[in-house]
Design an enzyme around this catalytic site. Structure first.
Site, PDB file in Angstrom:
ATOM      1  N   GLU A  82      56.352  72.513  38.828  1.00  0.00           N
ATOM      2  CA  GLU A  82      57.480  72.144  39.667  1.00  0.00           C
ATOM      3  C   GLU A  82      58.571  73.211  39.819  1.00  0.00           C
ATOM      4  O   GLU A  82      59.264  73.220  40.828  1.00  0.00           O
ATOM      5  CB  GLU A  82      58.123  70.848  39.109  1.00  0.00           C
ATOM      6  N   SER A 344      24.166  21.189  35.962  1.00  0.00           N
ATOM      7  CA  SER A 344      24.231  19.754  35.664  1.00  0.00           C
ATOM      8  C   SER A 344      25.508  19.316  34.958  1.00  0.00           C
ATOM      9  O   SER A 344      25.631  18.146  34.600  1.00  0.00           O
ATOM     10  CB  SER A 344      23.025  19.362  34.793  1.00  0.00           C
TER      11      SER A 344
END
Length: 720
Positions: A82, A344
């Site tokens: 940066e 079931s």
């Protein structure tokens, strides 16, 4: 003239100094250390131990790194990425601004901002749209900050506030959650990778942008080498490393649960959330789920889910969404919340509805072939073992999970009322009844394990429904009656009856526990899903086994896949005190019935069994039987409907059946017939022997005496 020119040049030369004096003289506020009022919430188990920390929706950050806590390697990576002249400028780098201006003019668009690291900090402190006016404000703030903070403090503020994608903020959080490491343990390629993300985190972190991210990382690495931050050898090694994000290991034993918990807090979360999770039980269920998957992996089982509810207050004691939350193979999918076909496991609610409508467990229903008209033809469902048993009692049909009786029962009570009952229980079944049809009885809708287990807990609470409790103090826990309590208790008794379960599962299966427990299994089509759900008076346990891709398992049914895990869970829960079913409601009657007809015993009844009836449903005496003369003759062996199997290790000539009968009156003459052919009586007129041969057979006995004559017959099957 010359003097004026010199004065103007002097003022121009002094303008930066004057600008600096103006900027640093303006009032302002120093940035605070820390992340302000946005905090994580601590989630506690029932015993007060920390389960996890729920990250803030606005911010996943921290801890804040103070003096000496940022490694030099990361500082150098930040400067290379940066601001290479960070330690040389007063907050604004004129050379960088001029360079950016030229690059932007040449490209006819913004390709570089020229912002220093301090200017970027100013932007983080006061975010907003990037405009020329905003750029001047950043310059002013950067100069002001540089006049009051040393360079190390500015760098520390920037790295603690830098964005890393979404709500992830700060170096410590990024290192932990993206790389799974403490910031002090990062290698050069990892330090450069994190700082490469800061440029455009939401875009660069996407998998499709890995090449762009790699180029950015390598650019930072080369700058670090130029700045002597890493050696040439370290640079060469770092450039070869792939771009990989590691998952952070969270020691939370219930990650699926806490993730679901987090969805209930729409606004501000309380700082401390105390749950009902039993840590010891949670870890045990997690261990059992992992064991089950490992044991059945070769048969296609990859995942399992377990949910434990305390029936006393409906609190959730354990929630296992998958065996391993960090598993890249869909480990973060929550099996407790995933929608699957339940097989079931919905049948008990169908039978409960039927009992509410006046049916009884004693009455018989046909287990015979059935054809259902569907689009494209006729659907002919079968039972699991593809056998047909003729008339069976509802108790046996439910406990043995017979499909054909369930379909007939659904047709009798109606699909619409059945669907309405399921919705009242909490199942989110969105389609209309005609979409599901009778197949709803066999589980052709989709449910979650949470819905299913809550519904079984409702049955355990005698039909009173409440929302499962996730945390202490949760609102809306009032119980609402949705099922008849008598129907619930009768269904529970059938689901706990090992004798009634025998035709479908055999005696003493994994479903039989050393104490009372109601249980039901389920298997979806092509063995995609296994379920086993059941309860005692104290706990309801739901188990799902399968895989999240929906692939079929290799012959793994509910009794072989989910049932062993359910059994282990139940045995562990009741290791100190045996379980038992809830007490019977007042008014239930226990009456002797004929096991073949389901009616009260008649003159032809050879034996009786006991059955439970809710008030007002005990069958009335059959007037025809009352008027029918009593038959004094009883055939003891074979009894009607008996099934025999040949022993393959014994010679066929030695495999015989001793036929016996008794008569309450004197017998002077008898005739035994097997399929119409006479048999020779043995020592008594009421005894005979027959050779066993495969197939269906009928034995008829006719007797005579001074009182008159009588006959009795029985049909039986011999299995090869």
């Amino acid at each position: 003239m010359k003097k004026s020119l010199l004065t103007g040049l002097g003022l121009l030369a002094l303008s930066p100094l004057l600008l600096w004096i103006v900027c640093v003289s303006l009032p302002g506020h120093l940035p605070q250390e820390g992340y302000g009022r946005v905090k994580d919430s601590i989630v506690l188990a029932q015993n007060g131990q920390i389960l996890t920390r729920l990250k803030s929706r606005q911010l996943r950050a921290g801890p804040w790194l103070g003096k000496g806590e940022i490694p030099p390697l990361l500082e150098q990576a930040a400067l290379a990425a940066e601001d290479k002249r960070f330690y040389l400028h007063p907050g604004v780098d004129p050379m960088a601004l001029v360079r950016a201006m030229v690059q932007n003019l040449l490209a006819n668009k913004v390709v570089s901002g020229g912002s220093t690291l301090t200017m970027q900090l100013a932007r983080l402190l006061n975010p907003g749209p990037r405009t020329l006016q905003k750029k001047f404000k950043e310059i002013k703030t950067a100069l002001w900050l540089e006049a009051r903070l040393d360079k190390k403090a500015i760098l520390r503020q920037y790295l603690n506030r830098a964005p890393f994608g979404g709500p992830l903020q700060g170096l410590a959080a990024a290192s932990r959650e993206l790389l799974g490491k403490n910031q002090h343990n990062l290698a050069p390629h990892e330090a450069a990778l994190l700082l490469a993300l800061v440029k455009d985190p939401s875009r660069l972190i996407r998998p499709e942008n890995r090449n762009r991210l790699r180029k950015r990382r390598n650019h930072i690495l080369k700058k670090m080498a130029q700045n002597k931050a890493i050696s040439p050898d370290a640079l060469a090694e770092a450039l070869k490393m792939p771009v990989v994000f590691h998952k952070y290991y969270d020691p939370n034993p219930a990650p699926h649960f806490t993730r679901h918990l987090n969805t209930f807090f729409k606004g501000t979360r309380p700082p401390v959330i105390k749950t009902y999770i039993d840590l010891v039980l949670q870890r045990k269920m997690l261990h059992l789920a992992r064991e089950a998957c490992t044991k059945n992996q070769a048969r296609g089982v990859r995942q399992a889910a377990v949910l434990v509810i305390d029936n006393n207050d409906l609190s959730i004691k354990a929630w296992v969404g998958s065996p391993d939350f960090s598993d890249p193979d869909a480990g973060q999918v929550d099996g407790v919340l995933a929608r699957r076909q339940p097989g079931s496991t919905l049948k008990p609610f169908l039978y409960a509805l039927a009992l509410t409508k006046g049916h009884t467990l004693a009455e018989t229903i046909k287990d015979e072939p059935l054809g259902l008209i569907v689009s494209g033809g006729v659907f002919r469902p079968v039972d699991y073992d593809q056998r047909h048993r003729g008339p069976v009692r509802l108790r046996v049909a439910l406990a043995s999970s017979l499909n054909l009786p369930a379909l007939r029962l659904a047709d009798s009570v109606g699909v619409e009322p059945f669907l309405r009952t399921l919705r009242q229980l909490g199942f989110k079944l969105p389609r209309q009844a005609d979409h599901y049809g009778l197949g709803l009885a066999l589980g052709n809708g989709e449910v979650t394990l949470l819905e299913l287990t809550q519904a079984y807990a409702t049955m355990a609470n005698m039909g009173k429904k409440g929302r499962a409790g996730l945390w202490q103090g949760q609102a809306g826990q009032n119980l609402i009656p949705v099922l008849d309590p008598y129907a619930c208790r009768l269904v529970a008794d059938a689901l706990a009856d090992d004798w009634a379960r025998a035709p479908g599962f055999g005696r003493h299966s994994l479903l039989e526990l050393p104490f009372e427990a109601a249980v039901k299994t389920g298997t979806s089509q092509k063995y995609r899903d296994n379920w086993c759900v059941g309860f005692t008076g104290s706990y309801t346990v739901g188990v799902w086994v399968g895989n999240f891709q929906g692939k079929g398992m290799q012959g793994v049914s509910g009794i072989t896949g989910a049932a062993p895990l359910w059994r282990q869970a139940m045995l562990y829960l009741h290791k100190d005190k045996p379980g038992k079913l809830p007490p019977w409601p007042q008014g239930v009657e226990r009456v002797a019935i004929d096991p073949h007809t389901g009616k009260l015993p008649g003159p032809d009844t050879l034996a009786t069994i006991q059955e439970y009836f809710s008030p007002g449903t005990v069958p009335q005496p059959d007037q025809e039987n009352l008027e029918k003369p009593v038959n004094p003759l009883k055939l003891l062996a074979p009894f009607d409907g008996a099934v025999y199997a040949l022993d393959p290790d014994m010679p066929l000539l030695l495999q015989v059946l001793n036929c016996k009968a008794k008569c309450s009156r004197e017998v002077t003459q008898s005739k035994w017939l097997l399929d119409g052919a006479p048999l020779t009586p043995e020592r008594s007129l009421l005894e005979a022997r027959l050779a066993l041969k495969p197939g269906l057979h009928t034995v008829l006995l006719e007797v005579k005496g001074p009182w008159g004559e009588a006959s009795q017959k029985a049909g039986f099957r011999v299995m090869p």
